[in-house]
Every structure is written in structure tokens, then in C-alpha cells.
Design a protein around this motif. Structure first.
Motif, mmCIF file in Angstrom:
data_model
loop_
_atom_site.group_PDB
_atom_site.id
_atom_site.type_symbol
_atom_site.label_atom_id
_atom_site.label_comp_id
_atom_site.label_asym_id
_atom_site.label_seq_id
_atom_site.Cartn_x
_atom_site.Cartn_y
_atom_site.Cartn_z
ATOM 1 N N THR A 1 -18.957 -3.190 -12.397
ATOM 2 C CA THR A 1 -19.335 -2.020 -12.264
ATOM 3 C C THR A 1 -18.578 -1.507 -11.169
ATOM 4 N N PHE A 2 -17.493 -0.675 -11.462
ATOM 5 C CA PHE A 2 -16.664 -0.177 -10.273
ATOM 6 C C PHE A 2 -17.269 1.092 -9.874
ATOM 7 N N LEU A 3 -17.247 0.807 -8.220
ATOM 8 C CA LEU A 3 -17.569 1.822 -7.413
ATOM 9 C C LEU A 3 -16.330 2.736 -7.206
ATOM 10 N N SER A 4 -16.220 4.088 -7.372
ATOM 11 C CA SER A 4 -14.879 4.548 -7.195
ATOM 12 C C SER A 4 -15.073 6.159 -6.535
ATOM 13 N N SER A 5 -14.338 6.364 -5.693
ATOM 14 C CA SER A 5 -14.344 7.708 -5.014
ATOM 15 C C SER A 5 -12.905 8.288 -5.199
ATOM 16 N N GLU A 6 -13.103 9.699 -5.863
ATOM 17 C CA GLU A 6 -12.049 10.404 -6.228
ATOM 18 C C GLU A 6 -11.033 10.682 -4.933
ATOM 19 N N LYS A 7 -11.837 10.885 -3.994
ATOM 20 C CA LYS A 7 -11.192 11.236 -2.585
ATOM 21 C C LYS A 7 -11.210 10.146 -1.609
ATOM 22 N N TYR A 8 -10.464 9.815 -0.682
ATOM 23 C CA TYR A 8 -10.506 8.942 0.463
ATOM 24 C C TYR A 8 -10.546 9.847 1.828
ATOM 25 N N ARG A 9 -11.126 9.382 2.851
ATOM 26 C CA ARG A 9 -11.197 10.390 4.018
ATOM 27 C C ARG A 9 -10.065 10.438 4.758
ATOM 28 N N ALA A 10 -9.001 9.444 4.368
ATOM 29 C CA ALA A 10 -7.697 9.309 5.099
ATOM 30 C C ALA A 10 -6.492 9.396 4.153
ATOM 31 N N SER A 11 -5.532 9.962 4.547
ATOM 32 C CA SER A 11 -4.430 9.893 3.502
ATOM 33 C C SER A 11 -3.226 9.477 4.142
ATOM 34 N N VAL A 12 -2.420 8.178 3.809
ATOM 35 C CA VAL A 12 -1.567 7.599 4.587
ATOM 36 C C VAL A 12 -0.075 7.356 3.507
ATOM 37 N N LYS A 13 0.669 7.995 3.908
ATOM 38 C CA LYS A 13 2.053 7.931 3.315
ATOM 39 C C LYS A 13 2.793 6.562 3.474
ATOM 40 N N ILE A 14 3.251 6.100 2.754
ATOM 41 C CA ILE A 14 4.176 4.946 2.713
ATOM 42 C C ILE A 14 5.619 5.366 3.237
ATOM 43 N N PRO A 15 6.073 5.020 4.207
ATOM 44 C CA PRO A 15 7.275 5.569 4.661
ATOM 45 C C PRO A 15 8.651 5.140 3.638
ATOM 46 N N SER A 16 9.451 5.837 3.378
ATOM 47 C CA SER A 16 10.784 5.233 2.766
ATOM 48 C C SER A 16 11.532 4.204 3.296
ATOM 49 N N VAL A 17 11.805 3.111 2.395
ATOM 50 C CA VAL A 17 12.585 2.007 3.087
ATOM 51 C C VAL A 17 13.816 1.557 2.370
ATOM 52 N N LYS A 18 14.882 1.380 2.799
ATOM 53 C CA LYS A 18 15.841 0.912 1.997
ATOM 54 C C LYS A 18 16.252 -0.532 1.754
ATOM 55 N N ILE A 19 16.305 -0.735 0.429
ATOM 56 C CA ILE A 19 16.477 -2.318 0.004
ATOM 57 C C ILE A 19 17.697 -2.791 0.834
ATOM 58 N N PRO A 20 17.697 -3.870 1.604
ATOM 59 C CA PRO A 20 18.932 -4.124 2.304
ATOM 60 C C PRO A 20 20.092 -4.639 1.342
ATOM 61 N N THR A 21 19.927 -5.320 0.004
ATOM 62 C CA THR A 21 20.891 -5.733 -0.636
ATOM 63 C C THR A 21 21.753 -4.638 -1.284
ATOM 64 N N ASP A 22 21.094 -3.521 -1.663
ATOM 65 C CA ASP A 22 21.730 -2.683 -2.667
ATOM 66 C C ASP A 22 21.692 -1.246 -1.792
ATOM 67 N N GLY A 23 20.929 -0.898 -0.894
ATOM 68 C CA GLY A 23 20.662 0.120 -0.029
ATOM 69 C C GLY A 23 19.854 1.312 -0.857
ATOM 70 N N LYS A 24 19.430 0.724 -2.021
ATOM 71 C CA LYS A 24 18.611 1.905 -2.964
ATOM 72 C C LYS A 24 17.151 1.883 -2.217
ATOM 73 N N LYS A 25 16.687 3.013 -2.395
ATOM 74 C CA LYS A 25 15.126 3.091 -1.847
ATOM 75 C C LYS A 25 14.361 2.261 -2.671
ATOM 76 N N HIS A 26 13.217 1.839 -1.917
ATOM 77 C CA HIS A 26 12.224 0.867 -2.322
ATOM 78 C C HIS A 26 11.109 1.842 -3.096
ATOM 79 N N TYR A 27 10.860 1.261 -4.309
ATOM 80 C CA TYR A 27 9.810 2.307 -5.049
ATOM 81 C C TYR A 27 8.712 2.728 -4.518
ATOM 82 N N LEU A 28 8.255 1.757 -3.499
ATOM 83 C CA LEU A 28 6.818 2.224 -2.814
ATOM 84 C C LEU A 28 7.011 3.421 -1.721
#
Ligand code: PA5
Length: 498
Positions: free
Chosen positions: A367-394
Motif C-alpha cells: 500500500t503506497f501512501l503518496s502525496s502529490e505535493k511536498y511542503r518544501a521544494s529543494v532544487k538540485i544544483p548543477s554540478v559539472k562532471i570532472p572527467t568531461d566537464g558535462k553537466k551531471h544529469y541530476l
């Protein structure tokens, strides 16, 4: 009437039509559910009759708004002089308090300041909450190390007024309090929540050993008591809007009974056209769980994708287990029946339990209990992958998106592997929806008791454990039990221990 969108039960993934055929069908057929109509109507009628007979007090609680107003007023008037609120109780006299606190207050409530300074989030004048619901000496000693009893209000909760764990913890704290503030002032730190007339705790109230006392209605069982003063008092002292909680519960009660109106008046075997039992989420939840139990799904895992709702899963674990796990059925036959409730939390338990749920034995329904909304929103900052300098997908996503994706992924993985699962989805977590959820699960438990043909409102196993404890500790009146116990222990002398 409740807005259906506030809480929805989606049981599609319990149906074979969705799960598909694996080695064998693992779910239920929609038709099977449909043929249960008579049984469902009679389960509802039986619960309604018990309610009319005054036996199901939990169904009256959502309408006790005047009582909630009084509790709110007392909390508002009293909390100024204190910093901490300690609940002393166990089982049904503790789990609901934790569930309300976790779901409706800040996740780090006890670490917040009482009053706000600058822009800091605060407790807005309300009290910290501690619920040490065990007699583990380290737990109680640790709490006493950490809080100043002079700034503490203790709410002792016991319906029977006799439970050993509750009284023992109370005696320990009472003694410390008397030493800290003196016998005359000590009652100013005590609230007692117990039976109206009976029991040791009520006697203490009568002797003036409490600043306030609340009554637990006789017809409300411990595990069904969260919407009575048992759960409401600590909620009020921590600033939860308990009126809204009750209003939410009443909305669910009305929704469930409105769904039954055309069906309830019909007799078994009559024309079923226009039936609407299937609009009653509590009844459908009970029916699906009961049908799946017959098909070997004996474990019900409740898995919120929200830390806030984890306490609800823990509270439900007691409700479902103590109500439905029974030796005898309603005809007195030995059946040793009952589903095993388990709690898990997503996404954390994806890395602990999900492997078992997705590939282990076919004995579970999730039985999943699920909430459409959370009471906080947290953005994942952009981080460059050291080996190729591309942006991490997260980077650029939010934690909200991540946890939601994980919930969908787990649901999909379970379904693909033929594992029945359902979702109780809330628009958001607030007093209103939590009130609805609590009531829905309580009513579902009452309905499930009817379907399993057992008494969902007694707990002979728990009582036996209590009596044996009393006997072992030498409570007067339990001398015979103690003798029995000693005889039994001496029969078991030969132990096999490595
Ligand atoms: O649901 C129940 O009846 C039990 O879990 C009780 O709540 C628990 O045993 C505590 O009992 P009391 O409130 O009488 O101390």
C-alpha cells in the motif's frame, strides 16, 4: 461532502487485468470484487448496527468539535509556561500522537526555537513533543538527562489506567518532578488522560494530582483513539489545528456513508443495479486486502513516499495487527487468522526492502501512501562532471521530482513483476487530509474485521501479556496466575542455548 480528489484509492495494480499472468494470477479479478457486493453491503450494515448500538465510539469522534475547541483553548492558555510536552503511554495511547506530530509538524520540530528570531522558522510558542513509548531504561533516563522537568508538562495517557509500562514510566517521572519542583507544585506539570471514572489514574485526578484531565470514551478502543483526547491533546499543545483534523475525518465519514446509501438499504440477493459500495474507499480497501489475503498475500506493506507519513504507517501497523490478528472467529472456532502489516518508507527502503518485495515470495500486497505535493521544494544544483566537464544529469531537477520518479519506478517494477500494489494518494499533507486518511483506515479496519469474520475490537492476546506481566511483578490479585506461570517455567527448565 469530501472532495474525492483530496484522497484517492487506486487499486488498479491489484487486478489481474493489469498485473498480467505470471506463473499464475497473483492479483484479483475485477469481476471477483463485483461478486462480493452482498458481502460488502452486509459488512457495512453490521458496522452501522454496531455504531447504532453505541459500540463503535471511534465513529462519533469526528463530530466532537466542541471538545476539540475546549482542548485548543486549554492548550493556548497553558503552553506559555512550559517548553516540553511529554506523553507517557504505550500502544494506542502513544502511536497516534507520534503519527500526528510527524505528519503535521516540522520534521525537526524539537530543534526549532519556541519563538521566531529574524526569519528563522520557529514553533510559534508551542511545545516540543517527546513520546518515550517504552520502558527501556536507557530511553527514559536519556530523556530525563535532556529536558528540564521544571519546564515540562507530562500527559499520562492510559485508557485502563493500569498498564504497567505507562504507570512505571509515570512513577519515575513523578518522583523526579516532585524532587525538582516540590510536591505542592508538581500537579502543575501533570495532565491525565484516562477513563471518566475508573482506574488508578482517575483516582489521582480526584486527589488533585493534575492540572487538567481528559476523558477517553469507554466505547473507543485504544488503537482507534487517536481522534479522541488521546491524540488531540498533544497535537493541540504542538500547534496542530485539531478542529481541521476532525473536520477532515468527518468529511471522510460522510463520503463513506454517502457511498453506501442506496446499497445499505438493499437486502442480500436483491437487484444490484445502481450499487455504489465501490465508491466507498474504506470498504474497497478492506475488500481488496481481504480478497488478496485469501490468495496468499498475507503481508500488507504500507510504504509512504514521505517521511512525514511514516508515523501513520507505524500507527496503522498496530491498528491492522491488533484488530485483525485473532485466534477465534465470531462463531468461536479456532482460525488463527490475520494479515501481517509491515512498514517501509520510500525512497529509503528501496535500498533495503524493495529487492524482497519485487523478487521474493508472492506473499505481499504493497500500500503506497503518496502525496502529490511536498511542503518544501529543494532544487538540485548543477554540478559539472570532472572527467568531461558535462553537466551531471541530476542538476536542475528537484528532490521532489526525484522522489516522485522513484515512487513511480517502484510501483512500475512491482506491477511488472506481478506484485499487487495499491496507492492511497493525497493532494497534500495537512490536517484535513490526515484526518481523512486516519478515518478511512480506521473504518477499513472495522470493515475488514467483518470480512474476516472476527472481532476487530478486542485484544485478548495483549490482555494475556499484560496479566502475565502483572503476575511476574507481584500485583495483588494475580497470585494464581503467578503460580501457573512458575509451574510453566519449571516445565520449560531444559533450554537449548548455544
Ligand atoms: O489498542 C489497544 O487496546 C492497546 O494497544 C492499548 O492502547 C495499549 O495496551 C495501552 O493500553 P492503555 O491505554 O489501557 O494503557
Amino acid at each position: 461532502m469530501a472532495d474525492r480528489d483530496d484522497i484517492k484509492l487506486d487499486y488498479s495494480n491489484c487486478l489481474n487485468e493489469v498485473l498480467g499472468k505470471h506463473d499464475k494470477e497473483q492479483g484479483i479479478f475485477f469481476e471477483e470484487l463485483k461478486t462480493l457486493e452482498d458481502k460488502l453491503v452486509s459488512a457495512h450494515n453490521s458496522v452501522t448496527e454496531k455504531k447504532a448500538g453505541g459500540n463503535l465510539g471511534f465513529m462519533e469522534l469526528p463530530y466532537k468539535i466542541p471538545d476539540a475547541k475546549k482542548i485548543k483553548e486549554i492548550a493556548r492558555r497553558t503552553c506559555g509556561g512550559y517548553e516540553n510536552f511529554v506523553v507517557i503511554g504505550i500502544g494506542g495511547s502513544a502511536l497516534g500522537n507520534i503519527a500526528l506530530q510527524q505528519s503535521l509538524n516540522h520534521p525537526q520540530w524539537n530543534l526549532l526555537g519556541k519563538k521566531s528570531t529574524g526569519n528563522r522558522v520557529s514553533r510559534k510558542g508551542w511545545l516540543r513533543l517527546f513520546v518515550p513509548d517504552n520502558v527501556d531504561p536507557e530511553l527514559i533516563a536519556g530523556l530525563l538527562d535532556a529536558i528540564d522537568l521544571k519546564k515540562t508538562l507530562v500527559n499520562v495517557i492510559s485508557k485502563s489506567g493500569t498498564t504497567a509500562e505507562c504507570l512505571a514510566n509515570f512513577f519515575v517521572i513523578r518522583d523526579k518532578l516532585i524532587k525538582r519542583v516540590g510536591f505542592k507544585k508538581y500537579p502543575k506539570h501533570i495532565i491525565i488522560t484516562t477513563d471518566k471514572e475508573k482506574g488508578f489514574l482517575r483516582e489521582l485526578v480526584n486527589k488533585g494530582e493534575a492540572i487538567a484531565s481528559f476523558e477517553i470514551p469507554r466505547n473507543v478502543g485504544g488503537r482507534f483513539s487517536v481522534l479522541s483526547p488521546v491524540g488531540l491533546v498533544s497535537a493541540a499543545f504542538t500547534g496542530i489545528d485539531i478542529e481541521k483534523l476532525l473536520t477532515g475525518a468527518a468529511r471522510m465519514a460522510d463520503r463513506c456513508s454517502a457511498a453506501m446509501e442506496p446499497a445499505a438499504s438493499r437486502t442480500a440477493g436483491a437487484d444490484h443495479s445502481g450499487a455504489s459500495s465501490y465508491n466507498n474507499p474504506a470498504l474497497v480497501y478492506a475488500a481488496v486486502q481481504w480478497l488478496l489475503y485469501q490468495k496468499g498475500k498475507r503481508i500488507n506493506v504500507m510504504m509512504p513516499y514521505s517521511n512525514a507519513l511514516y508515523g501513520i504507517a507505524d500507527w496503522f501497523r498496530q491498528l491492522w495487527a491488533e484488530s485483525l490478528g485473532k485466534k477465534l472467529n465470531n462463531s468461536g472456532e479456532v482460525v488463527n487468522i490475520g494479515p501481517t502489516p509491515v512498514k517501509a518508507v520510500g525512497a529509503t527502503d528501496q535500498h533495503s526492502q524493495a529487492q524482497l518485495y519485487i523478487e521474493g515470495p508472492f506473499d505481499k500486497v504493497i500500500t503506497f501512501l503518496s502525496s502529490e505535493k511536498y511542503r518544501a521544494s529543494v532544487k538540485i544544483p548543477s554540478v559539472k562532471i570532472p572527467t568531461d566537464g558535462k553537466k551531471h544529469y541530476l542538476g536542475g531537477h528537484t528532490l521532489n521530482e526525484l522522489i516522485k520518479s522513484e515512487e513511480s519506478a517502484t510501483r512500475l517494477a512491482l506491477t511488472k513483476q506481478g506484485r499487487p500494489n495499491c496507492t492511497i494518494a493525497m493532494k497534500e499533507i495537512n490536517e484535513d487530509t490526515v484526518g481523512q486518511l486516519i478515518y478511512m483506515l480506521e473504518l477499513a479496519t472495522a470493515y475488514a474485521g467483518e470480512l474476516f469474520n472476527i472481532n476487530a475490537f478486542d485484544q485478548p492476546g495483549v490482555e494475556l501479556g499484560k496479566q502475565l506481566t502483572y503476575a511476574l511483578l507481584g500485583r495483588p490479585g494475580y497470585e494464581e496466575k503467578k503460580k501457573e506461570l512458575e509451574e510453566e517455567m519449571s516445565r520449560q527448565k531444559e533450554r537449548h542455548v548455544v
